[in-house]
Design a protein around this motif. Structure first.
Motif, short mmCIF file in Angstrom:
data_model
loop_
_atom_site.label_atom_id
_atom_site.label_comp_id
_atom_site.label_asym_id
_atom_site.label_seq_id
_atom_site.Cartn_x
_atom_site.Cartn_y
_atom_site.Cartn_z
N TYR A 191 0.75 -1.30 0.06
CA TYR A 191 0.07 -0.06 -0.09
C TYR A 191 0.98 1.25 -0.14
CZ TYR A 191 -3.64 -3.30 1.24
OH TYR A 191 -4.44 -4.38 1.16
N ALA A 192 2.16 1.29 0.19
CA ALA A 192 3.00 2.27 0.26
C ALA A 192 3.18 2.85 -1.10
CB ALA A 192 4.25 1.83 0.92
N LEU A 193 3.46 1.78 -2.20
CA LEU A 193 3.97 2.51 -3.44
C LEU A 193 2.97 3.56 -3.92
CD1 LEU A 193 5.23 -0.95 -4.97
CD2 LEU A 193 6.62 0.95 -4.19
N PRO A 194 1.64 3.29 -4.13
CA PRO A 194 0.91 4.28 -4.53
C PRO A 194 0.89 5.62 -3.86
CG PRO A 194 -0.39 2.22 -4.36
CD PRO A 194 0.63 2.16 -3.71
N LEU A 195 1.10 5.61 -2.45
CA LEU A 195 1.32 6.81 -1.70
C LEU A 195 2.71 7.34 -1.93
CD1 LEU A 195 -0.36 5.77 1.88
CD2 LEU A 195 -1.53 6.88 -0.22
N LEU A 196 3.59 6.65 -2.12
CA LEU A 196 4.90 7.18 -2.60
C LEU A 196 4.68 8.23 -3.82
CD1 LEU A 196 7.73 4.77 -1.98
CD2 LEU A 196 7.68 7.09 -1.13
N LEU A 197 4.07 7.36 -4.80
CA LEU A 197 3.72 8.10 -5.99
C LEU A 197 2.81 9.50 -5.77
CD1 LEU A 197 3.75 8.34 -9.08
CD2 LEU A 197 1.74 6.72 -9.33
N GLU A 198 1.75 9.27 -4.95
CA GLU A 198 1.07 10.46 -4.44
C GLU A 198 1.88 11.67 -3.95
OE1 GLU A 198 -2.87 11.84 -2.06
OE2 GLU A 198 -2.10 9.80 -1.85
N ALA A 199 2.75 11.30 -3.22
CA ALA A 199 3.92 12.16 -2.62
C ALA A 199 4.79 12.70 -3.51
CB ALA A 199 4.76 11.36 -1.56
N PHE A 223 2.74 25.40 -0.01
CA PHE A 223 2.02 24.90 1.07
C PHE A 223 2.09 23.41 0.83
CE2 PHE A 223 -1.68 24.24 -1.60
CZ PHE A 223 -2.19 23.14 -1.05
N THR A 224 2.20 22.76 -0.39
CA THR A 224 2.15 21.30 -0.75
C THR A 224 3.35 20.66 -0.16
OG1 THR A 224 2.96 21.65 -2.79
CG2 THR A 224 0.60 21.86 -2.62
N VAL A 225 4.58 21.13 -0.29
CA VAL A 225 5.93 20.63 0.09
C VAL A 225 5.63 19.83 1.69
CG1 VAL A 225 8.26 21.06 0.48
CG2 VAL A 225 7.11 22.23 -1.21
N PRO A 226 5.31 20.51 2.67
CA PRO A 226 5.29 19.67 3.83
C PRO A 226 4.47 18.55 3.80
CG PRO A 226 4.92 21.95 4.25
CD PRO A 226 4.89 21.84 2.74
N LEU A 227 3.15 18.80 2.85
CA LEU A 227 2.25 17.53 2.78
C LEU A 227 3.01 16.37 2.21
CD1 LEU A 227 -1.02 19.08 1.72
CD2 LEU A 227 -0.56 18.32 3.98
N ALA A 228 3.67 16.50 1.18
CA ALA A 228 4.27 15.68 0.33
C ALA A 228 5.34 14.90 1.18
CB ALA A 228 5.12 16.36 -0.91
N LEU A 229 6.22 15.75 1.86
CA LEU A 229 7.33 15.19 2.64
C LEU A 229 6.73 14.17 3.76
CD1 LEU A 229 9.57 18.36 3.27
CD2 LEU A 229 9.71 16.29 1.48
N VAL A 230 5.83 14.73 4.34
CA VAL A 230 5.31 13.79 5.49
C VAL A 230 4.56 12.51 4.87
CG1 VAL A 230 3.30 13.46 7.19
CG2 VAL A 230 4.60 15.60 7.11
N LEU A 231 3.93 12.47 3.80
CA LEU A 231 3.31 11.51 3.04
C LEU A 231 4.52 10.45 2.72
CD1 LEU A 231 0.80 10.26 2.39
CD2 LEU A 231 0.64 11.48 0.11
N ALA A 232 5.51 10.92 1.93
CA ALA A 232 6.71 10.36 1.44
C ALA A 232 7.54 9.53 2.76
CB ALA A 232 7.60 11.04 0.65
N ALA A 233 7.59 10.23 3.75
CA ALA A 233 8.20 9.71 5.00
C ALA A 233 7.52 8.44 5.67
CB ALA A 233 8.46 10.84 6.03
N LEU A 234 6.25 8.59 5.33
CA LEU A 234 5.35 7.53 5.92
C LEU A 234 5.40 6.35 5.06
CD1 LEU A 234 2.87 6.70 7.42
CD2 LEU A 234 1.32 7.74 5.72
N ALA A 235 5.49 6.48 3.71
CA ALA A 235 5.46 5.60 2.50
C ALA A 235 6.77 4.90 2.57
CB ALA A 235 4.69 6.00 1.39
#
Length: 245
Positions: A100-108, A223-235
């Motif tokens: 489930y992490a791969l699609p979220l990495l792509l989203e990030a 403003f999108t950069v923190p969202l991307a970084l948190v999601l990427a760190a998670l996945a």
């Protein structure tokens, strides 16, 4: 974010607690991107209902250019869901921890692309709107498919119509359960944990929308950069686990 917590949220073996917490986090992201995207291009992208209605309306009005725009939006959302499903199924076939992490990495990565490219394309309105709409619709389809698959179609994060409907049903059941049942009538049971999940999804999406709207208004695409970084760190944690293997 501690690595063990990321593994807990994205583990192949799902739990109700992991589904709930991941759903809330992704609902926040979806709300922020939907609201921020609207301020960028004056169009909501988290669901296809409005796009389908616009397609029909503009077709009746003979506005073929807008019909094409609406069609592309729907197809982009569909493409995101398809890509998400393919990534999950292929990871499952290979028994990867990052199922489930791969699609979220792509989203990030796509969120980061939106943040970095949007500020440059904002000078060219003819490129900004189609790029942003296609990118955000694809991203929303991608995310919605991930949560749908991992939760067994119980949780949705990119649109709140079903969430509010289900929440209303559960609250109605809770209110009705307070009455004394008639003789021979089965009592109505209240699903308290489901109410918590649904209310959490609604509040998380709303909080994300407020954060996205004010964030975009204050600093723009950054403003999108923190969202991307948190999601990427998670996945990234499950993906790195696979690489180590």
């Amino acid at each position: 974010m501690p690595a063990n917590y990321a593994r807990f949220l994205l583990n192949r073996e799902r739990t109700l607690s992991a589904n709930r917490q991941l759903g809330w986090a992704l609902a926040f992201v979806a709300g922020a991107m939907n609201a921020g995207g609207f301020l960028a291009v004056q169009q909501y992208t988290s669901h296809v209902t409005g796009s389908l209605s616009m397609l029909a309306d503009q077709l009746a009005l003979g506005q073929l250019g807008l019909v094409v725009d609406a069609t592309v939006s729907v197809l982009a959302f569909l493409a995101g869901a398809i890509v998400s499903s393919v990534l999950i199924l292929e990871a499952r076939r290979r028994r990867l921890a990052s199922e489930y992490a791969l699609p979220l990495l792509l989203e990030a990565a796509l969120i980061l692309l939106f943040g970095l490219a949007g500020s440059q394309l904002s000078r060219y309105e003819g490129l900004l709107v189609p790029f942003t709409v296609v990118l955000l619709c694809f991203m929303m389809g991608l995310q919605n498919a991930v949560v749908t698959k991992l939760s067994g179609a119980v949780i949705r994060t990119t649109h709140m119509t079903g969430v509010v409907t289900d929440l209303g049903i559960e609250i109605g059941r809770a209110l009705h359960s307070r009455r004394t049942p008639a003789e021979g009538e089965a009592p109505v049971r209240t699903d308290g944990p489901r109410i918590v999940v649904l209310a959490g999804l609604l509040l998380a999406f709303m909080a994300g929308a407020v954060a996205g709207a004010f964030g975009f208004k204050a600093v723009g695409y950054v403003f999108t950069v923190p969202l991307a970084l948190v999601l990427a760190a998670l996945a990234a944690v499950p993906a790195l686990d696979d690489l180590r293997r």
